[in-house]
Design a protein around this motif. Structure first.
Motif, PDB file in Angstrom:
ATOM      1  N   THR A 140      28.650  42.071 -58.809  1.00  0.00           N
ATOM      2  CA  THR A 140      29.121  43.362 -59.645  1.00  0.00           C
ATOM      3  C   THR A 140      27.766  44.494 -58.976  1.00  0.00           C
ATOM      4  OG1 THR A 140      30.130  42.462 -61.303  1.00  0.00           O
ATOM      5  CG2 THR A 140      29.479  44.587 -61.612  1.00  0.00           C
ATOM      6  N   GLY A 141      26.760  43.994 -59.400  1.00  0.00           N
ATOM      7  CA  GLY A 141      25.369  44.508 -59.002  1.00  0.00           C
ATOM      8  C   GLY A 141      25.267  45.039 -57.413  1.00  0.00           C
ATOM      9  N   ALA A 142      25.716  44.208 -56.444  1.00  0.00           N
ATOM     10  CA  ALA A 142      25.657  44.568 -55.276  1.00  0.00           C
ATOM     11  C   ALA A 142      26.683  45.654 -54.630  1.00  0.00           C
ATOM     12  CB  ALA A 142      26.146  43.248 -54.292  1.00  0.00           C
ATOM     13  N   VAL A 143      27.910  45.506 -55.253  1.00  0.00           N
ATOM     14  CA  VAL A 143      28.842  46.584 -54.910  1.00  0.00           C
ATOM     15  C   VAL A 143      28.523  47.749 -55.507  1.00  0.00           C
ATOM     16  CG1 VAL A 143      30.618  46.045 -57.049  1.00  0.00           C
ATOM     17  CG2 VAL A 143      31.462  46.756 -54.749  1.00  0.00           C
ATOM     18  N   LEU A 144      27.898  47.679 -56.910  1.00  0.00           N
ATOM     19  CA  LEU A 144      27.488  49.201 -57.223  1.00  0.00           C
ATOM     20  C   LEU A 144      26.347  49.902 -56.373  1.00  0.00           C
ATOM     21  CD1 LEU A 144      27.516  48.539 -61.123  1.00  0.00           C
ATOM     22  CD2 LEU A 144      29.238  49.564 -59.773  1.00  0.00           C
ATOM     23  N   ASP A 145      25.296  49.026 -55.849  1.00  0.00           N
ATOM     24  CA  ASP A 145      24.396  49.306 -55.120  1.00  0.00           C
ATOM     25  C   ASP A 145      24.974  50.032 -53.672  1.00  0.00           C
ATOM     26  OD1 ASP A 145      22.217  49.198 -56.626  1.00  0.00           O
ATOM     27  OD2 ASP A 145      21.706  46.933 -55.733  1.00  0.00           O
TER      28      ASP A 145
END
Length: 296
Positions: A140-145
């Protein structure tokens, strides 16, 4: 109207217009939606709060129709939207159970759909709508970034997250989470005492406050809290809503109330909350009435 900075390049108006009831109006025409937007802009309210699920997954489409009819509005607005709730209705009518999805595939698809439905090129702020027990914070963090880097989203944040949920997701991100939108009002005062508000105040995060009128309960309260609201309102020539919102505005954390109504007259009075004088004793009178007892 006063503005608050959520990130170095993203400012919000101190009051936000919430569009969760947009599809409930008897008139959902593009012209009527535009009239609501204009009534907000006339007061300096430039930030508008959406979510893919609002209106049974139709509210973004209604906003998009207004923006297509008058594209010039977009440049005067900041648009917030949310994703991750899948409910068995609308585009997800085939779902067998309401659930959350914070996978890369779902978030990317949700963003593309929101951009298309609202007829915009960039979402100013994307929020994860609810904490997902199955969230892989790295994914989730990677896609938001990646969404921020792509320019499809200017900033990202969360909604209804507790401090530990926030810290877990933030630990896997390079972008800073810009805000957390939580329920807080005179009918939901737990964030003042459960550590949520203190946590974000320490970080310098401006929280967005949803349902600042307690889902309308404050407007019909016949008890002690209603009496105190009426007394203060009468003394300052405003209504209960303005006093209840001013209670939140007075907090040093810099809360950002999100208010939603379909009534054009009430929309036109949202900014009256900014005129209410809220000294410490007045604030504590309201707080005591909300608690149902004096502070210890």
């Amino acid at each position: 109207m006063q503005r608050l900075s959520l990130t170095p390049d993203l400012d919000f108006s101190r009051l936000v217009y919430g569009m969760w009831r947009l599809g409930d109006d008897s008139d959902t025409s593009a012209a009527h939606v535009e009239a609501k937007i204009q009534a907000c802009l006339d007061q300096g309210i430039t930030t508008f709060d959406q979510a893919d699920i609002y209106g049974g997954y139709q509210a973004e489409t209604l906003l998009g129709a207004a923006l297509k009819a008058n594209p010039g509005l977009r440049h005067r607005m900041e648009i917030v939207t949310k994703c991750d709730i899948i409910a068995p209705m609308g585009r997800y009518a085939s779902a067998t159970v309401k659930h959350y999805d914070t996978s890369r595939a779902h978030i990317e698809k949700s963003v593309e759909t929101s951009l298309r439905e609202m007829a915009i090129d960039t979402i100013d702020l994307l929020l994860i709508h609810r904490p997902d027990p199955l969230m892989d914070h790295h994914e989730t963090g990677a896609v938001l970034d990646d969404l921020v880097k792509s320019g499809k989203v200017r900033a990202v944040g969360v909604s209804n997250f507790r401090p530990w949920d926030w810290e877990l997701l933030q630990s896997a991100m390079s972008a800073r989470l810009a805000t957390n939108q939580i329920e807080i009002s005179l009918t939901e005062i737990s964030p003042f005492t459960n550590g949520d508000l203190a946590f974000h105040q320490r970080l310098g995060t401006h929280l967005m406050a949803w349902s600042p009128l307690g889902g309308g309960a404050l407007m019909s309260d016949q008890g002690k809290l209603g009496s105190v609201l009426d007394e203060i309102a009468a003394g300052q020539g405003v209504d209960r809503a303005a006093v209840a919102v001013a209670f939140l505005l007075a907090h040093p954390a810099g809360l950002i109330p999100v208010l939603g109504t379909n009534n054009l007259e009430r929309i036109g009075r949202i900014s009256e909350a900014m005129t209410v004088k809220m000294d410490r004793e007045t604030w504590y009178r309201l707080y005591e009435a909300a608690l149902g007892k004096e502070v210890p």
